[in-house]
Design an enzyme around this catalytic site. Structure first.
Site, PDB file in Angstrom:
ATOM      1  N   HIS A 169       7.442   4.745  -0.500  1.00 23.80           N
ATOM      2  CA  HIS A 169       6.501   4.805   0.789  1.00 23.80           C
ATOM      3  C   HIS A 169       6.097   3.492   0.892  1.00 23.80           C
ATOM      4  O   HIS A 169       5.366   2.818   0.358  1.00 23.80           O
ATOM      5  CB  HIS A 169       5.570   5.932   0.219  1.00 23.80           C
ATOM      6  CG  HIS A 169       5.934   7.272   0.142  1.00 23.80           C
ATOM      7  ND1 HIS A 169       5.396   8.148  -0.516  1.00 23.80           N
ATOM      8  CD2 HIS A 169       6.977   7.744   0.792  1.00 23.80           C
ATOM      9  CE1 HIS A 169       5.893   9.425  -0.462  1.00 23.80           C
ATOM     10  NE2 HIS A 169       7.047   9.252   0.516  1.00 23.80           N
ATOM     11  N   GLU A 172       2.554   1.954   0.601  1.00 18.39           N
ATOM     12  CA  GLU A 172       1.820   1.966  -0.556  1.00 18.39           C
ATOM     13  C   GLU A 172       2.273   0.553  -1.395  1.00 18.39           C
ATOM     14  O   GLU A 172       3.236   0.452  -2.247  1.00 18.39           O
ATOM     15  CB  GLU A 172       2.640   3.102  -1.407  1.00 18.39           C
ATOM     16  CG  GLU A 172       2.223   4.402  -0.670  1.00 18.39           C
ATOM     17  CD  GLU A 172       2.941   5.809  -1.229  1.00 18.39           C
ATOM     18  OE1 GLU A 172       3.272   5.763  -2.139  1.00 18.39           O
ATOM     19  OE2 GLU A 172       2.548   6.851  -0.639  1.00 18.39           O
ATOM     20  N   ARG A 227       5.191   4.972   6.692  1.00 18.33           N
ATOM     21  CA  ARG A 227       5.510   5.738   5.288  1.00 18.33           C
ATOM     22  C   ARG A 227       7.017   5.847   4.878  1.00 18.33           C
ATOM     23  O   ARG A 227       7.514   5.527   3.626  1.00 18.33           O
ATOM     24  CB  ARG A 227       4.687   7.185   5.175  1.00 18.33           C
ATOM     25  CG  ARG A 227       5.275   8.016   4.027  1.00 18.33           C
ATOM     26  CD  ARG A 227       4.506   9.344   4.365  1.00 18.33           C
ATOM     27  NE  ARG A 227       5.050  10.205   3.436  1.00 18.33           N
ATOM     28  CZ  ARG A 227       4.749  10.858   2.225  1.00 18.33           C
ATOM     29  NH1 ARG A 227       3.553  10.225   1.749  1.00 18.33           N
ATOM     30  NH2 ARG A 227       5.128  11.734   1.601  1.00 18.33           N
ATOM     31  N   HIS A 294       3.720   5.422  -6.747  1.00 18.41           N
ATOM     32  CA  HIS A 294       3.102   5.715  -5.480  1.00 18.41           C
ATOM     33  C   HIS A 294       1.707   5.236  -5.356  1.00 18.41           C
ATOM     34  O   HIS A 294       1.048   4.903  -6.439  1.00 18.41           O
ATOM     35  CB  HIS A 294       3.158   7.042  -5.302  1.00 18.41           C
ATOM     36  CG  HIS A 294       4.782   7.533  -4.888  1.00 18.41           C
ATOM     37  ND1 HIS A 294       5.042   7.818  -3.647  1.00 18.41           N
ATOM     38  CD2 HIS A 294       5.701   7.660  -5.597  1.00 18.41           C
ATOM     39  CE1 HIS A 294       6.325   8.277  -3.602  1.00 18.41           C
ATOM     40  NE2 HIS A 294       6.750   8.239  -5.054  1.00 18.41           N
ATOM     41  N   GLU A 361       0.563   7.809  -9.051  1.00 15.44           N
ATOM     42  CA  GLU A 361      -0.364   7.750  -8.067  1.00 15.44           C
ATOM     43  C   GLU A 361      -1.405   6.546  -8.444  1.00 15.44           C
ATOM     44  O   GLU A 361      -2.484   6.876  -8.992  1.00 15.44           O
ATOM     45  CB  GLU A 361      -0.841   8.955  -7.265  1.00 15.44           C
ATOM     46  CG  GLU A 361       0.000   9.854  -7.026  1.00 15.44           C
ATOM     47  CD  GLU A 361       0.619   9.551  -5.543  1.00 15.44           C
ATOM     48  OE1 GLU A 361       0.233   8.650  -5.085  1.00 15.44           O
ATOM     49  OE2 GLU A 361       1.372  10.508  -5.302  1.00 15.44           O
TER      50      GLU A 361
HETATM   51  O1  0X9 Z   1       3.921  13.187  -1.738  1.00 13.46           O
HETATM   52  C1  0X9 Z   1       4.267  12.297  -2.133  1.00 13.46           C
HETATM   53  O2  0X9 Z   1       5.358  12.121  -1.944  1.00 13.46           O
HETATM   54  C2  0X9 Z   1       3.574  11.791  -3.426  1.00 13.46           C
HETATM   55  N1  0X9 Z   1       2.347  11.368  -3.055  1.00 13.46           N
HETATM   56  S1  0X9 Z   1       2.148  10.111  -1.666  1.00 13.46           S
HETATM   57  O3  0X9 Z   1       0.563  10.247  -1.576  1.00 13.46           O
HETATM   58  N2  0X9 Z   1       2.202   8.998  -2.502  1.00 13.46           N
HETATM   59  O4  0X9 Z   1       3.084  10.401  -0.881  1.00 13.46           O
HETATM   60  C3  0X9 Z   1       3.323  12.725  -4.603  1.00 13.46           C
HETATM   61  C4  0X9 Z   1       4.899  13.117  -5.170  1.00 13.46           C
HETATM   62  C5  0X9 Z   1       4.643  13.895  -6.314  1.00 13.46           C
HETATM   63  N3  0X9 Z   1       5.331  14.997  -6.288  1.00 13.46           N
HETATM   64  C6  0X9 Z   1       4.361  16.463  -5.707  1.00 13.46           C
HETATM   65  N4  0X9 Z   1       2.965  16.354  -5.840  1.00 13.46           N
HETATM   66  N5  0X9 Z   1       4.823  17.398  -5.505  1.00 13.46           N
HETATM   67 ZN    ZN Z   2       3.740   7.695  -1.949  1.00 17.21          ZN
END
Ligand code: 0X9
Ligand code: ZN
Length: 770
Positions: A169, A172, A227, A294, A361
Site C-alpha cells: 500500500h 504505508e 493506497r 503494512h 501492521e
Molecule cells: O486491509 C489491508 O489490506 C490491511 N490493512 S491496511 O490498513 N494496511 O490496509 C490488512 C490486511 C490483513 N487482512 C485482514 N485484516 N483481513
Molecule cells: Zn496496508
C-alpha cells in the site's frame, strides 16, 4: 524534481488530463472517519468498502476507514449505511499529516524507490557472497519489482525459505523501512554477530521491500494518501488494491468491485503485474514462511483473512503470532478478526503454498514521525528474528495434536500430527520421525506412520513427570525439518497410581489382584491396612480394597472411618470380600456409602448373572464356591436406596454385587473375592469394567480429592489441570442439560473456575425463563 505547490500541481493534473483523452482523475482528499456500525458490522463495512473506502482499523462497535473527503462530508446517507450505523469524521484531510514532507526534495528518512534501488545495488556490490538481487517483474509505469536473496549458501542448498515483503500500500511508507532494515542488518552484521550469521548460513531469505513502487513514488510525489498501484482502470479511475488481488478466495468479503474504491479487487485474481511477479517467484522458490508489512495498528495478524474461518494449523499460527507480538509489543489476532478482507497476501501464501504467513501492521500512523522510525524498525526486527529462527519448519502444514496428560503410566501416549488439507494434496514429506524422552528419562526415536491424513506414533509410558518430544520430517527434496525448530513439545503425566489395599492379613490372595491389574496394564501400589492413611487413598487414581479370608473381622472401625472420609471427598472404591457385609452389616459404610443390605452369609449358587442396569451387563461369571479355601462364604446381599444390582446368584436371586454413584463418590461392593472368579479372563473382565466405570466422569471427583488432599497439607496433583478437566466435562454436561451437576460443581469451585461455571449455569437457565 522541484515540488510544485499542491494547488498548482492539482490544477495542472486536471488540466493535462482534460486534454489527453477526455478523462480526469479528480483529486479527492482522504478523510479519516469512524463508523459506529450498530448490529450490522459486516454489512456496514461492505458498504464502506463498496463505496470508495478502505477500512484501516476496528474496535468494539466501530471501525475506522479512509474515505474520499467529498463522500465523508456527505455523511452516512450517501453511503447507503444500515439504519443503526453512525458516522463521524475524525479528520477531514489526512493528507495534512504529511504536510511536513511538502516541498522537500525527498521523503526524509523514508526510502524512495530510487534510494531502495541504489542501496540494494551497493549492498550487492559490497557483499556479493551474501546478497543477490533480481527484478522479478515490471510495473505499469515500467519500474522493476525488486527482490533480493540473502543467504551465505548456494541455491542448491535446499534451505528453509522465507519471504518478507513491504509496501503493498503506497501510503504505508513505514512498511518499506523494516524490510530495508532487515536487508542491511543481515548482510552488514553477518561478520560480527553470530546470531545473524547463523540465520544467514542456514536460511534463504527473500526480501521484496517495495512491492508497489509505482504507488510509493506516487504517494511521495503526488497524492500522499494514495493506497493502490497505478493501473488505469476501465472507468478511467486508477489503481487496484494489491492486497485484494491475490488469488486465494479472491473476490469475497472486504474487497470492492468498484474500480474507484480504495479496496478495488481488480478485474480478476492476479490481474496486477506486481503480484504475478511475486507469485511466480514464490512458486519457484517455495517459501515455507512469509511475512508482509503494512501500517498501521500495531498488530500481528495471522490467517485466515478472507473470513472468520479458522486455519487448520491455527494453533501453530497463533502461538508464533503471540510470541512475535511479545517482542514488538503489538497485539496478536487472527486477521479476519480485524476485519475480513479477501485476496490478501497472507491467505495466498498460507492457503495455496501452505506456508506460515503473517501481516504486521506497523506503528500508529501510515507514516510515523521520522524520529520514531528507528525504534519501530528495531523492535520489529526482533520479531522478524524470532520468525526466522523459530519458524523454519515445513510443519505449520501439520497441526499438532497434544496428548492428554494420562491417567495411567502403563498406557502409551499417542502423539499425532495432522496434515493440513494443502499438504495432503501435495504431500512432500517422505518420512517422519518422533524423538522423545520419557518422564523416566528413556530417549528414543521412532518412525511415525501415516494413517489417512495423520502421522502417528506413541511414546511408551514409564513414569510420572514431563515427557519431551519433537518431530523431524524428511522431504522429497532432501530437506529435513524439525518441529518445533528449537526446543521441544512437552506434556505431563500427572495422575497417581491405583492403591490396592491388602486387608487380607498376610494370606496369598493378592496375587490374583496383581496378575489382573498387570494384565489390564493398570499401575498400582500395594498398601496394607497397618499404617493406612486417608491421604494415601486421596492421592490415588482409585482404591481397590480386598479382605480375602479376613473372616469375621473384615474392616475395622478406624478403617471404616478412613473409607467414609475418603468417599465423602469424591472417592472411587471397589471393595471385594466374601465376609464384609456379614461382618459390618449395620455400619454406615455398608448401608450409607455402599447402599448394601446384608441378607445372609454363605450364599447358594456359583453362577453370577449380571443385571442390565449395572455396568457388568451381558456378563456371566462363575465363582468356585466351596471349592477349597478360595471362596467359602460369598455374601448374599441386596441393593438398597439407590444401590444398583450388578450381579445376582442365579440360584437364589439374591444380589452378590452392588454399585452406588452418590454424585460425590462412586463405589461398588462385591460379596466375594476376585480370586473366586474361576478364570483369568473373567477376573480381567470384571475388574477392567469396574475400573472403567469408576473412571467415567471422574473429573469432578478427582478435583474434590485433590482439594481434600491439599487441605490436608500436601499434594503433587496438578490442581490447575484437574480444574481444566472439570471445565471440560462441564461443557458436555451443559450440552446434556445437567443443571444439577453444574450446581454441584459451582458449590465446590472457587476463583475463575467458579465464575466460569456460574456463567455456564446462567446460560443454561436462560432459555427456560422465557
Ligand atoms: O486491509 C489491508 O489490506 C490491511 N490493512 S491496511 O490498513 N494496511 O490496509 C490488512 C490486511 C490483513 N487482512 C485482514 N485484516 N483481513
Ligand atoms: Zn496496508
Amino acid at each position: 524534481m522541484p515540488h510544485l505547490s499542491r494547488s498548482l500541481s492539482l490544477a495542472l493534473c486536471g488540466w493535462l488530463a482534460g486534454f489527453s483523452g477526455g478523462f480526469a482523475e479528480t483529486y479527492r482528499a482522504p478523510a479519516h472517519v469512524r463508523v459506529f456500525h450498530g448490529d450490522e458490522a459486516i454489512a456496514t463495512m461492505d458498504a464502506i468498502v463498496e463505496a470508495e473506502g478502505a477500512i484501516i482499523g476496528r474496535g468494539k462497535g466501530w471501525f475506522d476507514a479512509i474515505l474520499p473527503q467529498d463522500l465523508a462530508l456527505k455523511g452516512q446517507a450517501a453511503m447507503g449505511l444500515t439504519e443503526g450505523a453512525r458516522f463521524e469524521v475524525l479528520d477531514k484531510n489526512i493528507d495534512d499529516q504529511l504536510k511536513r514532507f511538502d516541498g522537500r526534495p525527498n521523503a526524509g528518512v523514508y526510502h524512495t524507490v530510487a534510494e531502495v534501488e541504489s542501496e540494494i545495488a551497493q549492498l550487492v556490490e559490497n557483499y556479493p557472497d551474501l546478497i543477490s538481487s533480481e527484478s522479478i517483474g515490471t510495473t505499469f509505469e515500467g519500474r522493476p519489482v525488486r527482490a533480493v536473496r540473502i543467504s551465505s549458501q548456494g541455491d542448491d542448498a535446499n534451505l528453509p525459505t522465507f519471504f518478507v515483503c513491504g509496501m503493498h500500500h503506497a501510503r504505508e511508507w513505514i512498511s518499506v523501512e523494516v524490510p530495508m532494515g532487515l536487508i542491511h542488518q543481515l548482510v552488514e552484521n553477518y561478520a560480527s554477530d553470530p546470531e545473524i550469521r547463523a540465520l544467514v548460513d542456514s536460511r534463504e531469505i527473500w526480501v521484496i521491500p517495495v512491492l508497489n513502487p509505482d504507488g510509493l513514488e506516487y504517494s511521495q510525489t503526488k497524492k500522499r494518501m494514495w493506497r493502490k498501484n497505478r493501473r488505469k482502470n476501465s472507468d478511467n479511475s486508477y489503481g487496484v488494491d494489491l492486497n485484494r488481488n491475490w488469488g486465494y478466495q479472491w473476490g469475497k468479503k472486504g474487497a470492492s468491485t468498484r474500480p474507484s474504491s480504495d479496496t478495488y479487487r481488480g478485474t480478476e485474481a492476479f490481474s496486477e503485474p506486481e503480484l504475478v511477479a511475486l507469485r511466480d517467484l514464490a512458486l519457484r522458490e517455495r517459501p515455507t514462511a512469509s511475512l508482509s508489512f503494512h501500517s498501521y495498528g500495531q498488530l500481528v495478524l495471522w490467517p485466515c483473512s478472507y473470513d472468520y474461518d479458522v486455519a487448520p494449523d491455527d494453533l501453530v499460527l497463533a502461538h508464533h503470532a503471540r510470541e512475535m507480538a511479545k517482542l514488538n509489543g503489538y497485539e496478536a489476532k487472527q486477521s479476519a478478526g480485524l476485519y475480513p478482507a479477501s485476496g490478501d497476501f497472507d491467505d495466498w501464501f498460507h492457503g495455496v503454498l501452505g506456508a506460515m504467513s503473517y501481516t504486521f501492521e506497523l506503528g500508529k500512523q501510515f507514516v510515523p514521525d521520522e524520529a520514531k522510525v528507528p525504534g519501530i524498525v528495531e523492535k520489529n526486527l526482533k520479531a522478524v528474528h524470532y520468525y526466522l529462527k523459530n519458524c523454519a519448519d515445513v510443519l505449520p502444514l501439520l497441526s499438532h495434536q497434544v496428548p492428554e496428560a494420562t491417567t495411567n503410566v502403563q498406557d502409551s501416549y499417542p502423539v499425532s500430527f495432522k496434515l493440513s488439507p494443502r499438504l495432503k494434496e501435495h504431500n512432500t514429506i517422505q518420512s517422519a520421525t518422533l524423538s522423545y524422552t520419557t518422564a523416566a528419562g528413556t530417549t528414543a526415536q521412532v518412525a511415525m506412520t501415516l494413517t489417512g491424513d495423520t502421522y502417528k506414533a506413541s511414546i511408551p509410558a514409564d513414569g510420572y513427570g514431563t515427557v519431551h518430544y519433537s518431530l523431524q520430517v524428511l522431504e522429497d527434496s532432501g530437506r529435513t525439518h524439525r518441529f518445533p525448530a528449537t526446543g521441544e513439545h512437552t506434556f505431563r503425566v500427572v495422575e497417581a497410581l491405583y492403591v490396592l489395599v491388602d486387608d487380607d492379613a498376610g494370606k496369598n490372595y493378592q496375587q490374583y489382584y496383581i496378575e489382573t491389574l498387570n494384565a489390564l496394564e493398570k499401575p498400582f501400589q500395594i498398601v496394607t491396612t497397618d499404617a493406612l492413611t486417608v491421604e494415601q487413598l486421596l492421592g490415588a487414581s482409585g482404591v481397590i480394597w480386598f479382605t480375602g479370608e479376613d473372616t469375621g473381622s473384615a474392616i475395622t472401625r478406624p478403617e471404616q472411618e478412613i473409607l467414609n472420609t475418603y468417599l465423602a471427598a469424591g472417592g472411587e472404591l471397589l471393595l471385594f470380600g466374601q465376609d464384609v457385609a456379614y461382618a459390618i452389616s449395620t455400619s454406615k459404610l455398608l448401608t450409607e456409602a455402599l447402599r448394601v443390605k446384608f441378607v445372609k452369609d454363605v450364599a447358594r449358587g456359583t453362577t453370577l448373572k449380571a443385571l442390565p442396569e449395572g455396568f457388568l451387563k451381558g456378563q456371566t461369571f462363575t465363582i468356585n464356591q466351596g471349592q477349597g479355601i478360595r471362596q467359602k462364604f460369598p455374601d448374599s446381599i441386596l441393593a438398597r436406596d439407590g444401590g444398583v444390582t450388578l450381579l445376582t446368584f442365579k440360584e437364589s436371586e439374591d444380589d452378590s454385587a452392588v454399585s452406588h454413584d452418590s454424585g460425590v463418590h462412586k463405589a461398588a461392593y462385591f460379596g466375594f473375592g476376585l480370586e473366586g472368579i474361576d478364570t483369568p479372563e473373567g477376573r480381567q473382565t470384571l475388574l477392567g469394567r469396574s475400573l472403567e466405570w469408576l473412571a467415567q466422569d471422574s473429573a469432578l471427583r478427582r478435583l474434590r480429592r485433590a482439594r481434600a488432599l491439599r487441605q490436608r497439607g500436601g499434594s503433587d496433583l496438578d490442581l490447575a489441570r484437574l480444574e481444566a478437566d472439570v471445565l471440560e466435562s462441564a461443557q458436555t454436561l451443559q450440552e446434556n442439560g445437567a443443571i444439577d451437576t453444574i450446581e454441584a460443581l459451582v458449590d465446590m469451585a472457587d476463583g475463575r473456575l467458579r465464575k466460569h461455571l456460574l456463567r455456564k449455569l446462567k446460560a443454561l437457565r436462560a432459555p427456560s425463563k422465557h
